[in-house]
Design an enzyme around this catalytic site. Structure first.
Site, PDB file in Angstrom:
ATOM      1  N   HIS A 169      -7.652  -2.284   1.232  1.00  0.00           N
ATOM      2  CA  HIS A 169      -6.527  -1.381   0.952  1.00  0.00           C
ATOM      3  C   HIS A 169      -6.251  -1.460  -0.555  1.00  0.00           C
ATOM      4  O   HIS A 169      -6.373  -2.549  -1.147  1.00  0.00           O
ATOM      5  CB  HIS A 169      -5.236  -1.870   1.648  1.00  0.00           C
ATOM      6  CG  HIS A 169      -5.003  -1.330   3.022  1.00  0.00           C
ATOM      7  ND1 HIS A 169      -4.352  -2.071   3.982  1.00  0.00           N
ATOM      8  CD2 HIS A 169      -5.264  -0.119   3.598  1.00  0.00           C
ATOM      9  CE1 HIS A 169      -4.248  -1.347   5.093  1.00  0.00           C
ATOM     10  NE2 HIS A 169      -4.792  -0.164   4.888  1.00  0.00           N
ATOM     11  N   CYS A 263       2.134  -5.843   1.899  1.00  0.00           N
ATOM     12  CA  CYS A 263       1.808  -5.271   3.213  1.00  0.00           C
ATOM     13  C   CYS A 263       3.030  -5.269   4.128  1.00  0.00           C
ATOM     14  O   CYS A 263       3.189  -4.376   4.964  1.00  0.00           O
ATOM     15  CB  CYS A 263       0.712  -6.080   3.897  1.00  0.00           C
ATOM     16  SG  CYS A 263      -0.813  -6.216   2.982  1.00  0.00           S
TER      17      CYS A 263
HETATM   18  N1  ARG Z   1      -4.586  -6.424   9.826  1.00  0.00           N
HETATM   19  C1  ARG Z   1      -4.055  -5.323   9.088  1.00  0.00           C
HETATM   20  C2  ARG Z   1      -5.130  -4.255   8.895  1.00  0.00           C
HETATM   21  O1  ARG Z   1      -6.273  -4.593   8.714  1.00  0.00           O
HETATM   22  C3  ARG Z   1      -3.518  -5.769   7.770  1.00  0.00           C
HETATM   23  C4  ARG Z   1      -2.839  -4.701   7.011  1.00  0.00           C
HETATM   24  C5  ARG Z   1      -2.349  -5.146   5.679  1.00  0.00           C
HETATM   25  N2  ARG Z   1      -1.569  -4.175   5.040  1.00  0.00           N
HETATM   26  C6  ARG Z   1      -1.712  -3.758   3.782  1.00  0.00           C
HETATM   27  N3  ARG Z   1      -0.815  -2.960   3.286  1.00  0.00           N
HETATM   28  N4  ARG Z   1      -2.736  -4.129   3.044  1.00  0.00           N
HETATM   29  O2  ARG Z   1      -4.847  -3.081   8.972  1.00  0.00           O
END
Ligand code: ARG
Length: 270
Positions: A169, A263
């Site tokens: 991300h 996150c």
């Molecule tokens: N386990 C989640 C995923 O893979 C973690 C999300 C983390 N969020 C972020 N904004 N990076 O989607």
């Protein structure tokens, strides 16, 4: 002499990790066989919320839903700009039901919610940065979604390609310090995207791989205070030299799902 920085009070939306777990693997940080201490996750998360409040920020909460272990990652549910809410459409089928729960919250709070047609994971990949929106693609949010975002907000969208699955991300590789500047980890981006960032932010704070692996780029800044993972020591030092005040907050248990401070934090911009 570091410049003097001015904090701005923020409005954050969060979701308690009461049902947090690692039950599936949709990024390289997730190992469903590893032990996860949900109680510890809840405790660490409450410290983050208490810290935000102690620094004068408003925090509102969405009720967590059993069976949605990643719902704690509120940043992924939407991106808001000038009171407009652009919702989410998750890449992973496991996370798709989260969008509706957040949509319900936003509607009850008086917002209209735009439902994207293309895969789009909110502030995980869409980062409002002053005059434009920085937008990640490569693993989750699509180029088509970038177009939808630009059309919806009428704000220029700068597409950036992510190339390292550990930084899946945009908010794992880059964060906004204030209207003018950002911090990022260059190796997470394609050569062209790196060049774009270099042109837009010649004075950016450049993080090391160690900072990035400690989730130091998943930070939240209010313009002065930077809520940051304690392991990102070199980055915190650089921030101090630039006149920011790093505030370490440990979310080690949530890192087992590939998540961190940013996150867990959806900023509501009015
Ligand atoms: N386990 C989640 C995923 O893979 C973690 C999300 C983390 N969020 C972020 N904004 N990076 O989607």
């Amino acid at each position: 002499m570091p410049e003097s920085r001015v904090p701005r009070r923020r409005r954050y939306l969060v979701c308690e990790p009461r049902h947090f777990a690692v039950q599936y693997a949709i990024n390289p940080w997730m190992h469903p066989e590893a032990r996860v201490d949900t109680e510890l996750a809840v405790e660490q998360w409450h410290k983050l919320i208490a810290t935000y409040r102690a620094y004068g920020h408003t925090v509102e909460t969405v009720e967590p839903v059993p069976g949605l272990p990643d719902m704690v990652f509120a940043a992924n549910c939407a991106v808001t700009v000038e009171g407009k809410v652009f919702g989410s459409l998750f890449h992973a089928p496991e996370r798709r039901p989260e969008s509706t729960h957040y949509e319900t919250w936003f509607k009850a709070a008086g917002f209209d919610v735009y439902r994207p047609e293309s895969v789009c994971e909110g502030e995980g990949d869409l980062v409002p940065a002053g005059r434009w929106i920085l937008a990640g693609t490569g693993f989750r949010t699509t180029r088509e979604a970038h177009r939808e975002v630009q059309e919806h907000f009428g704000v220029p969208v700068i597409g950036l390609t992510l190339v390292d699955p550990l930084f899946y991300h945009l908010d794992t590789a880059l964060f906004v310090l204030d209207e003018e500047n950002i911090a990022y980890y260059p190796e997470a981006f394609s050569p062209g995207s790196r060049e774009v960032l270099g042109r837009l932010y010649p004075d950016a704070v450049i993080a090391t791989r160690e900072d990035a692996m400690a989730f130091g780029l998943n930070s939240v800044s209010d313009g002065l205070h930077v809520f940051i993972a304690p392991g990102a020591t070199a980055l915190a030092e650089q921030l101090s030299e630039r006149g920011y005040l790093p505030v370490p907050v440990d979310l080690s248990e949530l890192l087992k799902a590939g998540g961190g401070i940013k996150c867990c934090t959806q900023e509501i911009r009015s």
